[in-house]
Design a protein around this motif. Structure first.
Motif, PDB file in Angstrom:
ATOM      1  N   GLY A  72      -1.728   9.497  31.490  1.00 32.44           N
ATOM      2  CA  GLY A  72      -3.092   9.653  31.015  1.00 32.44           C
ATOM      3  C   GLY A  72      -3.243  10.384  29.697  1.00 32.44           C
ATOM      4  N   ASP A  73      -2.156  10.554  28.962  1.00 33.84           N
ATOM      5  CA  ASP A  73      -2.220  11.203  27.645  1.00 33.84           C
ATOM      6  C   ASP A  73      -2.754  10.176  26.642  1.00 33.84           C
ATOM      7  N   LYS A  74      -3.914  10.438  26.069  1.00 33.76           N
ATOM      8  CA  LYS A  74      -4.600   9.472  25.215  1.00 33.76           C
ATOM      9  C   LYS A  74      -4.233   9.599  23.731  1.00 33.76           C
ATOM     10  N   ARG A  75      -3.372  10.551  23.388  1.00 30.20           N
ATOM     11  CA  ARG A  75      -2.986  10.690  21.989  1.00 30.20           C
ATOM     12  C   ARG A  75      -2.215   9.456  21.524  1.00 30.20           C
ATOM     13  N   ASN A  76      -2.309   9.171  20.230  1.00 35.74           N
ATOM     14  CA  ASN A  76      -1.518   8.107  19.634  1.00 35.74           C
ATOM     15  C   ASN A  76      -0.272   8.687  18.991  1.00 35.74           C
ATOM     16  N   PHE A  77       0.585   7.794  18.471  1.00 35.04           N
ATOM     17  CA  PHE A  77       1.838   8.245  17.870  1.00 35.04           C
ATOM     18  C   PHE A  77       1.623   9.207  16.702  1.00 35.04           C
ATOM     19  N   ASP A  78       0.457   9.133  16.039  1.00 31.47           N
ATOM     20  CA  ASP A  78       0.265  10.008  14.881  1.00 31.47           C
ATOM     21  C   ASP A  78       0.235  11.484  15.258  1.00 31.47           C
ATOM     22  N   ALA A  79       0.057  11.788  16.549  1.00 32.26           N
ATOM     23  CA  ALA A  79       0.133  13.185  16.987  1.00 32.26           C
ATOM     24  C   ALA A  79       1.524  13.758  16.752  1.00 32.26           C
ATOM     25  N   MET A  80       2.516  12.872  16.678  1.00 36.14           N
ATOM     26  CA  MET A  80       3.896  13.322  16.498  1.00 36.14           C
ATOM     27  C   MET A  80       4.225  13.707  15.057  1.00 36.14           C
ATOM     28  N   VAL A  81       3.433  13.236  14.091  1.00 39.94           N
ATOM     29  CA  VAL A  81       3.800  13.465  12.693  1.00 39.94           C
ATOM     30  C   VAL A  81       3.101  14.683  12.101  1.00 39.94           C
ATOM     31  N   PHE A 129       4.361   5.617   7.783  1.00 39.40           N
ATOM     32  CA  PHE A 129       3.999   7.021   7.892  1.00 39.40           C
ATOM     33  C   PHE A 129       4.492   7.818   6.680  1.00 39.40           C
ATOM     34  N   ILE A 130       5.441   7.261   5.939  1.00 48.92           N
ATOM     35  CA  ILE A 130       6.035   7.946   4.782  1.00 48.92           C
ATOM     36  C   ILE A 130       5.475   7.404   3.479  1.00 48.92           C
ATOM     37  N   ILE A 131       5.578   6.107   3.274  1.00 49.83           N
ATOM     38  CA  ILE A 131       4.961   5.448   2.123  1.00 49.83           C
ATOM     39  C   ILE A 131       4.155   4.280   2.656  1.00 49.83           C
ATOM     40  N   SER A 132       2.851   4.408   2.576  1.00 51.11           N
ATOM     41  CA  SER A 132       1.987   3.354   3.089  1.00 51.11           C
ATOM     42  C   SER A 132       1.619   2.404   1.952  1.00 51.11           C
ATOM     43  N   ILE A 133       0.757   1.452   2.266  1.00 49.60           N
ATOM     44  CA  ILE A 133       0.322   0.468   1.280  1.00 49.60           C
ATOM     45  C   ILE A 133      -1.197   0.361   1.323  1.00 49.60           C
ATOM     46  N   LYS A 134      -1.770  -0.076   0.226  1.00 52.36           N
ATOM     47  CA  LYS A 134      -3.223  -0.207   0.122  1.00 52.36           C
ATOM     48  C   LYS A 134      -3.557  -1.501  -0.592  1.00 52.36           C
ATOM     49  N   GLY A 135      -4.516  -2.246  -0.063  1.00 53.04           N
ATOM     50  CA  GLY A 135      -4.877  -3.523  -0.637  1.00 53.04           C
ATOM     51  C   GLY A 135      -6.063  -3.444  -1.584  1.00 53.04           C
ATOM     52  N   THR A 136      -6.389  -4.590  -2.176  1.00 53.08           N
ATOM     53  CA  THR A 136      -7.599  -4.732  -2.984  1.00 53.08           C
ATOM     54  C   THR A 136      -8.689  -5.288  -2.082  1.00 53.08           C
ATOM     55  N   MET A 137      -9.832  -4.625  -2.037  1.00 55.25           N
ATOM     56  CA  MET A 137     -10.894  -5.023  -1.126  1.00 55.25           C
ATOM     57  C   MET A 137     -11.958  -5.818  -1.873  1.00 55.25           C
ATOM     58  N   GLY A 138     -12.403  -6.896  -1.261  1.00 57.55           N
ATOM     59  CA  GLY A 138     -13.427  -7.735  -1.860  1.00 57.55           C
ATOM     60  C   GLY A 138     -14.821  -7.205  -1.587  1.00 57.55           C
ATOM     61  N   ALA A 139     -15.836  -7.877  -2.165  1.00 59.03           N
ATOM     62  CA  ALA A 139     -17.227  -7.464  -1.977  1.00 59.03           C
ATOM     63  C   ALA A 139     -17.644  -7.533  -0.516  1.00 59.03           C
ATOM     64  N   ASP A 140     -16.938  -8.379   0.260  1.00 56.92           N
ATOM     65  CA  ASP A 140     -17.255  -8.503   1.683  1.00 56.92           C
ATOM     66  C   ASP A 140     -16.569  -7.439   2.528  1.00 56.92           C
ATOM     67  N   SER A 181       3.557  13.817   3.189  1.00 59.39           N
ATOM     68  CA  SER A 181       4.393  15.016   3.334  1.00 59.39           C
ATOM     69  C   SER A 181       5.318  14.942   4.541  1.00 59.39           C
ATOM     70  N   LEU A 182       5.387  13.779   5.231  1.00 59.44           N
ATOM     71  CA  LEU A 182       6.119  13.729   6.491  1.00 59.44           C
ATOM     72  C   LEU A 182       7.583  14.104   6.344  1.00 59.44           C
ATOM     73  N   VAL A 183       8.272  13.585   5.328  1.00 56.86           N
ATOM     74  CA  VAL A 183       9.694  13.905   5.182  1.00 56.86           C
ATOM     75  C   VAL A 183       9.873  15.405   4.975  1.00 56.86           C
ATOM     76  N   ALA A 184       9.088  15.978   4.089  1.00 57.15           N
ATOM     77  CA  ALA A 184       9.196  17.419   3.837  1.00 57.15           C
ATOM     78  C   ALA A 184       8.852  18.220   5.084  1.00 57.15           C
ATOM     79  N   ASP A 185       7.816  17.799   5.810  1.00 57.53           N
ATOM     80  CA  ASP A 185       7.426  18.509   7.028  1.00 57.53           C
ATOM     81  C   ASP A 185       8.518  18.429   8.092  1.00 57.53           C
ATOM     82  N   ALA A 186       9.123  17.240   8.226  1.00 53.67           N
ATOM     83  CA  ALA A 186      10.191  17.080   9.213  1.00 53.67           C
ATOM     84  C   ALA A 186      11.406  17.916   8.827  1.00 53.67           C
TER      85      ALA A 186
END
Length: 394
Positions: free
Chosen positions: A265-274, A295-306, A330-335
């Motif tokens: 019943g633990d509702k936390r997601n994996f991000d609780a670990m980082v 979690f270390i290097i993410s990506i970001k897209g180009t968003m349209g008007a919609d 900061s995950l690598v440094a934190d780890a």
């Protein structure tokens, strides 16, 4: 010529010796790893970019390419044998569907809360499974080897690593994962004691042995630690996808949380670990983490008007190739601050899996992660990971 420079040139010039150079202190400044060593190249399921995964042939090919470590997932057969498959569902990576003698064993069941249909390892004896052929799990990868290679046992992979270490003169480590351990335990087929027995029989029950034991379920690692297992233990940290508007990791079953958390019943997601607190907790039972690379290097897209991601390259699909990489977290440094090494997964060469600024060249992605200080990488393409490491060594 200074000895350090001579050593680096030697590592860069001799491909066969690259893995052995992984233990050389990294004094070149390009690898800010936890202990100053070169980052490990971990062959994820073997040379799975070239051959059907988790077969002796895929592992042998990865070793030939220069891998420091070969990685495998452990599932259990009906008769309690440990085999190397990424999934209990044999339909995903074997030709079981082509075997009419097993047609009646097809079923629908739940694996870690996810409904799946197929043929499952717990319904087959080892002898039956070894009549099946492994197949490629990616349509973009070579298909001509499908059905030609058998499914090995965990013991066969241990024996291969030892034989290849003797043959090559360099130590080949292994990296087994207890796969879906709660699922198998509920079926009366717990795997941890068997994994420990194999490790001890191999003479590898120590922190310096050529083995890392990993799991997504903290309970599996904690159980083995409490049973006295002395090897390096690694907590895997998953995610489902990335919100391309923000770059944040998103979570969805079955990649939302460890399944043993779900069971209690633990509702936390994996991000609780980082978080720093999560990393401190991991340090009480493990030596390192294996996070999804976003979690270390993410990506970001180009968003349209919609408000939806734009298909930047116009191929009719939205994927990593339509996004750009972000600055490292900061995950690598934190780890590292918590005393944990970091081995992110999974690096692949296909252009659909590479952010646009990597210019369809996987080496550019590895370089970014190496410079971020990771201590190793899980890769389907050993040679590409080594080429990027080699270039930085030079």
């Amino acid at each position: 010529m200074r000895p350090i420079l001579a050593r680096s040139l030697l590592c860069s010039a001799i491909a066969a010796g690259l893995a052995a150079c992984a233990s050389v202190p990294s004094q070149y400044g390009a690898f800010p790893t936890l202990n100053g060593q070169l980052p490990l190249v971990v062959a994820h399921r073997g040379a799975s970019g070239y051959l059907p995964e988790e077969t002796l042939e895929a592992y042998s090919r990865a070793i030939e390419l220069g891998a420091d470590v070969i990685e495998m997932d452990i599932v259990v057969t009906k008769d309690g044998q440990l085999i190397t498959r990424h999934d209990p569902n044999l339909a995903i990576s074997t030709d079981v569907a082509q075997h009419p003698e097993f047609a009646a064993r097809k079923k629908t069941t739940q694996v870690d809360g996810e409904t799946q249909t197929g043929w499952f390892s717990e319904d087959f004896t080892l002898a039956e499974i070894q009549t099946l052929g492994a197949i490629s799990t990616d349509a973009e990868r070579p298909q001509q080897f499908n059905g030609k290679f058998r499914i090995p046992t965990f013991q066969q992979v241990i024996d291969l690593a030892k034989a290849k270490s003797t043959e090559t003169g360099r130590t080949i480590a292994i990296y087994p994962e207890t796969k879906n351990p709660s699922y198998f335990a509920a079926l009366g087929l717990p795997m941890e004691d068997k994994v420990i027995a194999h490790i001890r029989a191999a003479g590898w029950d120590s922190k310096t042995a050529p083995i890392y034991v990993q799991s997504f379920e903290p309970g599996s690692l904690q159980y083995m630690k409490n049973k006295g297992l002395q090897t390096r233990l690694v907590q895997l940290i998953d995610g489902d996808s990335v919100d391309l508007a923000t770059g944040k990791v998103t979570f969805k079953l079955p990649s939302d949380r460890p399944y043993d958390w779900t069971l209690v019943g633990d509702k936390r997601n994996f991000d609780a670990m980082v978080t720093p607190a999560g990393l401190a907790q991991i340090k009480t039972y493990a030596d390192g983490i294996g996070p999804w690379k976003r979690f270390i290097i993410s990506i970001k897209g180009t968003m349209g008007a919609d408000g939806k991601p734009v298909d930047v390259n116009g191929d009719g699909k939205i994927n990593d190739a339509d996004a750009s990489s972000m600055a490292p977290t900061s995950l690598v440094a934190d780890a590292h601050k918590a005393g944990l090494f970091v081995h992110p997964f999974t690096f692949r060469n296909e252009s659909r899996r590479l952010a646009s600024d990597y210019q369809k060249d996987g080496k550019n992605e590895y370089t970014a992660f190496y410079k971020a200080g990771v201590d190793g990488v899980f890769t389907d393409f050993t040679d590409t990971a080594l080429a990027a490491r080699n270039a930085l060594v030079k």
